[in-house]
Enzyme design. Sequence first.
Site, PDB file in Angstrom:
ATOM      1  N   SER A 315      35.444  48.070  41.208  1.00  0.00           N
ATOM      2  CA  SER A 315      36.106  46.876  40.683  1.00  0.00           C
ATOM      3  C   SER A 315      36.259  45.857  41.799  1.00  0.00           C
ATOM      4  O   SER A 315      36.243  46.195  42.984  1.00  0.00           O
ATOM      5  CB  SER A 315      37.493  47.241  40.148  1.00  0.00           C
ATOM      6  OG  SER A 315      38.367  47.586  41.214  1.00  0.00           O
ATOM      7  N   ASP A 316      36.389  44.585  41.429  1.00  0.00           N
ATOM      8  CA  ASP A 316      36.842  43.622  42.421  1.00  0.00           C
ATOM      9  C   ASP A 316      38.333  43.866  42.639  1.00  0.00           C
ATOM     10  O   ASP A 316      38.997  44.531  41.839  1.00  0.00           O
ATOM     11  CB  ASP A 316      36.569  42.192  41.966  1.00  0.00           C
ATOM     12  CG  ASP A 316      36.458  41.218  43.136  1.00  0.00           C
ATOM     13  OD1 ASP A 316      36.877  41.582  44.259  1.00  0.00           O
ATOM     14  OD2 ASP A 316      35.944  40.109  42.947  1.00  0.00           O
ATOM     15  N   LEU A 317      38.848  43.324  43.730  1.00  0.00           N
ATOM     16  CA  LEU A 317      40.215  43.635  44.137  1.00  0.00           C
ATOM     17  C   LEU A 317      41.215  43.275  43.037  1.00  0.00           C
ATOM     18  O   LEU A 317      41.359  42.108  42.671  1.00  0.00           O
ATOM     19  CB  LEU A 317      40.555  42.882  45.427  1.00  0.00           C
ATOM     20  CG  LEU A 317      41.944  43.144  46.013  1.00  0.00           C
ATOM     21  CD1 LEU A 317      42.131  44.622  46.329  1.00  0.00           C
ATOM     22  CD2 LEU A 317      42.172  42.300  47.259  1.00  0.00           C
ATOM     23  N   SER A 319      41.095  43.891  39.891  1.00  0.00           N
ATOM     24  CA  SER A 319      40.585  43.491  38.575  1.00  0.00           C
ATOM     25  C   SER A 319      40.895  44.505  37.480  1.00  0.00           C
ATOM     26  O   SER A 319      40.905  44.155  36.295  1.00  0.00           O
ATOM     27  CB  SER A 319      39.075  43.231  38.628  1.00  0.00           C
ATOM     28  OG  SER A 319      38.348  44.413  38.838  1.00  0.00           O
TER      29      SER A 319
END
Length: 787
Positions: A315-317, A319
């Site tokens: 995941s992006d930070l 997300s």
Amino acid sequence: MKKVLLFALVVLSTGFCVKGQKKPLYKDPAAPVESRINDLISRMTLEEKVGQISVLLGWEMYDKQGEKVGVSAQFKQALKEQQTGMLWATLRADPWTKKTLKTGLNPVLAAKATNALQKYAVENTRLGIPLLLAEECPHGHMAIGTTVFPTSIGQSSTWNPALIERMASAIASEARSQGAHIGYGPVLDLAREPRWSRVEETYGEDPVLNGAMGIAMVKGFQGGSLKSGKNVVSTLKHFAAYGVPEGGHNGGSISVGLRELHQSYLPPFKDAVKAGALSVMTAYNSIDGIPCSSNPVLLKDILRRDWGFNGFVVSDLGSISGLLTNHQVAANAEDAATLAINAGVDADLSGYGYGKALIEAVKAGKVSSAVLDTAVARVLRIKFSMGLFENPYVDPVKAGKEVRNKDNIQLARRVAQESLVLLKNVNNVLPLKKTLKSIAVIGPNADNIYNQLGDYTAPQAEEAVVTVLEGIRMKVESTTSVDYVKGCAIRDTSADEIERAVDAAKNADVAVVVLGGSSARDFKTEYQSTGAATAKASDVAVSDMESGEGFDRASLDLMGKQLELLKEVVKTGTPVVVVLIKGRPLNLNWISEHVPVIVDAWYPGQEGGNAIADVLFGDYNPAGRLPVSVPRSVGQLPVYYNQKKPVPHDYVEVKSSPLYCFGYGLSYSKFEYSDLSISKADDSNAPLITVQFKIKNISSIPGDEVAQLYVRDNVSSTVSPVKQLKKFERIHLRPAEQKTVKFQLKDSELMLLNAEMKWLLEPGSFTVMAGASSEDIRINGKLTVEN
């Protein structure tokens, strides 16, 4: 008796060796990787499994005392309570992390820190699993003392994938020597919304150019073997269609149809996956109402089933938590974790998206053991493939010698040279003569090291970065007087030195005015939990920052008093050269009309000053080409070159065409195109089209030309672009030298998605165009595809 039995069960379950007992299979380097993975997972508790796919923020995990470095109390606690198996940005230094040149780590200490973390993890956990360390690496490893290359928009301006692959190899080697295993990059989002704050991180607006650069980065990062000690896993960002948010708002919703998603936004990722990329990061945005971090069609159907991806998705930070807080498609943290992992997100970048929430989801039956084990296996596969179970350590002495070595600094200069785009050069004002008596160097970006480097850059020692002022002075220090005046700031209008700048220009033979923008973070700027800046000005002073993550724009005008400064300098009558240092296309209308020379440098990195001076004085012949269109007004957006038919018509106020088009760039040389030929192979089942033509240098100056091949589908069953780049090549030609350029097109490169959403090569007529930009077509011909 019960105590003896309990001890025996513990020995069997943990795999601890006793005399005469074989070591666990997962610790046997001779065993097949898949067997080792299965053996290890069979020994793990639920908490240990979740810990392996939880990526914690790493910069608080070490403790530095002078020249000594070890693990911190936070790391010991995290390992004990969360059994974490991955860290992110351990070596990152910037205002957000509050790591400075003093409190952060140089390459030697960085290697010692990662060694200490690995040693503690291996020796103080039940199963002795080494850590996987991920770092930001888009235009250099974001750590103290590393080489800083041009940002991605500059890299793509080289139109030279082979050079970018060399650069990626250097970045990977620097990161790996300090103990990193994963490099975040490349960013493969199409930048078709210049108001968006992260244009600088992209390769521009075109899927073919993006795909070529993505392949180069993946090959450079990963090399031939992850056990080489010089390579890192490449993480593709941001999956998918992140770069066209509505209104330019970072992370906002996008409006992209399914056909356009598949034809434009997904192909660069597919190219990079086919090149072997082993990690993909989800995007913050949603597509048609489905957040990318909970989208099984993206992550399972397309990425894995259709493309054959066998790496891991992260995941992006934040997300995953964003499914609850931002998108509001989950009622609580447990549901958010369930949505993400069931959709195919293998690892959580934050440590709080999964963690306790995922443990509870598994216990509640919302997530099956098979789904969890699959995610864990994908992460462990990287650790085994890199040989970390056998040797998780690096050599600090080697790190000290290899990071930012002379070869890498020279490579940074080369990439910067090739990235510079000459937009205008009336009456051949450039190159400047080194015998000029006086030069005025003016502007907020003329002597500012951080404004030159872009976002995702660590603190720098001043001597490590060459500014434009320094580059010019080194060129002419023995012959020319160089007078420097800042003139004004990028944004702050509270004070200026415009009168001083005018005086300097009046007394000079030429004025080099360095304007643009900044993505330079500072300790005054406020940051979100994701690291994105809030764009809120400090009470003390206005930051220069007008670009970089979180700094979305409503207009593209030069900010502050920059245009006022330039206008006053131009009034002096002294010849003016404008150098632009920035992260996104800006409004250049007045500059283009009134200034004879414009050089676009984007953010050129630590050697930018040298590279710019090389071009200004003719020691390097520029050949960079724009990877993104420069609009005349925000009111005409979008303005990317390969829009769908029909061809846009002009507005009342301005033309519909961009001020400077995709693929555009000048040179000190002149080139001639001729003898276009188009031929097809005999095998009608798999048509291979060969397009070739000649290019000749008709000037007296050796230089590079970027040959660009475009195709238009003249009649198509679904609406197609007015033209689409298919191939390109940067070639060097001596004066009067002529070369034949040959491009081959596969049938897949002429396909479209028909009304039934099936890829099809339709019979009919195509226009084939070759030239120096998307608008400067020199020769064209017809191609007919039969039934």
